[in-house]
Design a protein around this motif. Sequence first.
Motif, PDB file in Angstrom:
ATOM      1  N   THR A   1       0.836  -1.199   0.000  1.00 45.91           N
ATOM      2  CA  THR A   1       0.000   0.000   0.000  1.00 45.91           C
ATOM      3  C   THR A   1       0.870   1.249   0.000  1.00 45.91           C
ATOM      4  N   LEU A   2       0.338   2.322  -0.576  1.00 43.22           N
ATOM      5  CA  LEU A   2       0.963   3.645  -0.485  1.00 43.22           C
ATOM      6  C   LEU A   2      -0.026   4.649   0.097  1.00 43.22           C
ATOM      7  N   LYS A   3      -1.169   4.149   0.553  1.00 42.40           N
ATOM      8  CA  LYS A   3      -2.236   5.018   1.038  1.00 42.40           C
ATOM      9  C   LYS A   3      -2.075   5.337   2.516  1.00 42.40           C
ATOM     10  N   ARG A   4      -2.649   6.469   2.926  1.00 39.35           N
ATOM     11  CA  ARG A   4      -2.657   6.816   4.350  1.00 39.35           C
ATOM     12  C   ARG A   4      -3.419   5.753   5.116  1.00 39.35           C
ATOM     13  N   PHE A   5      -3.021   5.536   6.384  1.00 36.34           N
ATOM     14  CA  PHE A   5      -3.669   4.546   7.221  1.00 36.34           C
ATOM     15  C   PHE A   5      -5.004   5.069   7.752  1.00 36.34           C
ATOM     16  N   ILE A   6      -5.814   4.152   8.246  1.00 34.22           N
ATOM     17  CA  ILE A   6      -7.048   4.496   8.950  1.00 34.22           C
ATOM     18  C   ILE A   6      -6.958   3.919  10.359  1.00 34.22           C
ATOM     19  N   VAL A   7      -7.755   4.440  11.273  1.00 37.81           N
ATOM     20  CA  VAL A   7      -7.711   3.934  12.642  1.00 37.81           C
ATOM     21  C   VAL A   7      -8.364   2.548  12.698  1.00 37.81           C
ATOM     22  N   PRO A   8      -7.899   1.674  13.595  1.00 39.08           N
ATOM     23  CA  PRO A   8      -8.448   0.320  13.664  1.00 39.08           C
ATOM     24  C   PRO A   8      -9.804   0.235  14.364  1.00 39.08           C
ATOM     25  N   ASN A   9     -10.179   1.312  15.050  1.00 41.86           N
ATOM     26  CA  ASN A   9     -11.472   1.371  15.733  1.00 41.86           C
ATOM     27  C   ASN A   9     -11.882   2.838  15.825  1.00 41.86           C
ATOM     28  N   PRO A  10     -13.167   3.153  15.622  1.00 44.54           N
ATOM     29  CA  PRO A  10     -13.586   4.566  15.591  1.00 44.54           C
ATOM     30  C   PRO A  10     -13.621   5.260  16.946  1.00 44.54           C
ATOM     31  N   SER A  11     -13.389   4.525  18.035  1.00 46.19           N
ATOM     32  CA  SER A  11     -13.448   5.129  19.362  1.00 46.19           C
ATOM     33  C   SER A  11     -12.434   6.261  19.493  1.00 46.19           C
TER      34      SER A  11
ATOM     35  N   SER B   1     -15.148  -5.519  20.968  1.00 53.06           N
ATOM     36  CA  SER B   1     -15.248  -4.442  19.983  1.00 53.06           C
ATOM     37  C   SER B   1     -14.455  -4.822  18.726  1.00 53.06           C
ATOM     38  N   GLU B   2     -14.963  -4.413  17.568  1.00 55.32           N
ATOM     39  CA  GLU B   2     -14.331  -4.787  16.307  1.00 55.32           C
ATOM     40  C   GLU B   2     -12.994  -4.067  16.123  1.00 55.32           C
ATOM     41  N   VAL B   3     -12.027  -4.799  15.606  1.00 48.62           N
ATOM     42  CA  VAL B   3     -10.706  -4.266  15.284  1.00 48.62           C
ATOM     43  C   VAL B   3     -10.475  -4.478  13.790  1.00 48.62           C
ATOM     44  N   HIS B   4     -10.110  -3.421  13.078  1.00 49.02           N
ATOM     45  CA  HIS B   4      -9.964  -3.466  11.632  1.00 49.02           C
ATOM     46  C   HIS B   4      -8.521  -3.184  11.220  1.00 49.02           C
ATOM     47  N   ALA B   5      -8.115  -3.756  10.090  1.00 53.87           N
ATOM     48  CA  ALA B   5      -6.777  -3.495   9.554  1.00 53.87           C
ATOM     49  C   ALA B   5      -6.655  -2.023   9.207  1.00 53.87           C
ATOM     50  N   CYS B   6      -5.535  -1.412   9.582  1.00 51.74           N
ATOM     51  CA  CYS B   6      -5.351   0.022   9.331  1.00 51.74           C
ATOM     52  C   CYS B   6      -4.945   0.307   7.889  1.00 51.74           C
ATOM     53  N   ALA B   7      -4.552  -0.735   7.142  1.00 54.43           N
ATOM     54  CA  ALA B   7      -4.136  -0.546   5.746  1.00 54.43           C
ATOM     55  C   ALA B   7      -4.026  -1.918   5.087  1.00 54.43           C
ATOM     56  N   ASP B   8      -3.933  -1.920   3.766  1.00 55.02           N
ATOM     57  CA  ASP B   8      -3.695  -3.169   3.038  1.00 55.02           C
ATOM     58  C   ASP B   8      -2.378  -3.778   3.497  1.00 55.02           C
ATOM     59  N   GLY B   9      -2.322  -5.108   3.521  1.00 49.31           N
ATOM     60  CA  GLY B   9      -1.070  -5.732   3.907  1.00 49.31           C
ATOM     61  C   GLY B   9      -1.173  -7.237   4.032  1.00 49.31           C
ATOM     62  N   LYS B  10      -0.127  -7.810   4.596  1.00 49.82           N
ATOM     63  CA  LYS B  10      -0.018  -9.252   4.773  1.00 49.82           C
ATOM     64  C   LYS B  10       0.136  -9.583   6.254  1.00 49.82           C
TER      65      LYS B  10
END
Length: 324
Positions: free
Chosen positions: A184-194, A230-239
């Motif tokens: 990925t070359l994109k900015r990350f996102i938070v893993p949870n909206p809290s 609580s749900e935890v999400h990947a902050c970016a594309d990856g392996k």
Amino acid sequence: MKKLLKIFLAGLLLINSAVAFCANAKYESDYYTLNVTYNESIVPGDAVFARIKITTNKKKSKNETEKKASLILIQDKKTIESSPFYQINKNKKSTVTEMLAAVPVSPWIEGGNFTLKVVFNSLNEEDFEFKLPVEFKNREWNKETIELDAKNTAIKTNNSPERTAQIEKLNNILFTTMTSDVFTLKRFIVPNPSTRYTAYFGDRRIYAYSNGKSSTSLHYGNDYGIPTGSEVHACADGKVVMAEDRISTGWSIVIEHLPGLYSLYYHLNELNVSEGQMVKAGELIGKSGSTGLATGPHLHWEIRLNGSAVRPEFFLNDFTFDEE
């Protein structure tokens, strides 16, 4: 012998107040034109990324090898961090090569005279180097004391072969740089909206043990105070390069995003991915909990660059300059 270059410094561009300044510079030699974009601020706990667009000015030699470059951070005339550039956007036209590199800035740094240097080489020319203007900006850190019960004291002071092996395994992953692994070359996102944080990256901690002793350390990530499950999400594309239970961090996930760049998710209650799996930004990877050394339910989110912890918020911006 180093070659001198024609140097053209472009105007500074403010891309985001949270990342400080992004600067542009242009360098020319007989064979190449190099356009460089980088974040010029040296801030404790952050990182410095540099992106180079290399345009070939003359016909390539049939024997020309792959272009190579290194990014070097110098403090008071001493190299403190260095990293090789790796190629990105490989499918673009052959006369243009794009490369990216990054170095972490230690959260323990308090000041000094800093220099950022790029060393470039190819078969057509001798090695040449150039310096990029940088500015040091200090940062204040929080301090806290954490009272540990007998259970957490035992975990924190555990020196067993099993825990030692777990630490060595994780370090072997975090200090591995695979130059081909550009996911990925994109900015990350938070893993949870809290927005409820119970601890921040860089906190200076004193652990007060149940036996009356204590130790000090630095907190390497951000803690989200969220309920178990609580749900935890990947902050970016990856392996996914690790998904397992560990003594100190409980159920843990590590994801590789770029060469030497990893995100870590600790104290989970549930894993929804397995090692070797490819994930997308925002994909559900697990659920939060309080496994391992934890005083309550939370998610510990951490980012490592070349083995060193870096402030996670840094990566919520266009840190690879892909949106320019």
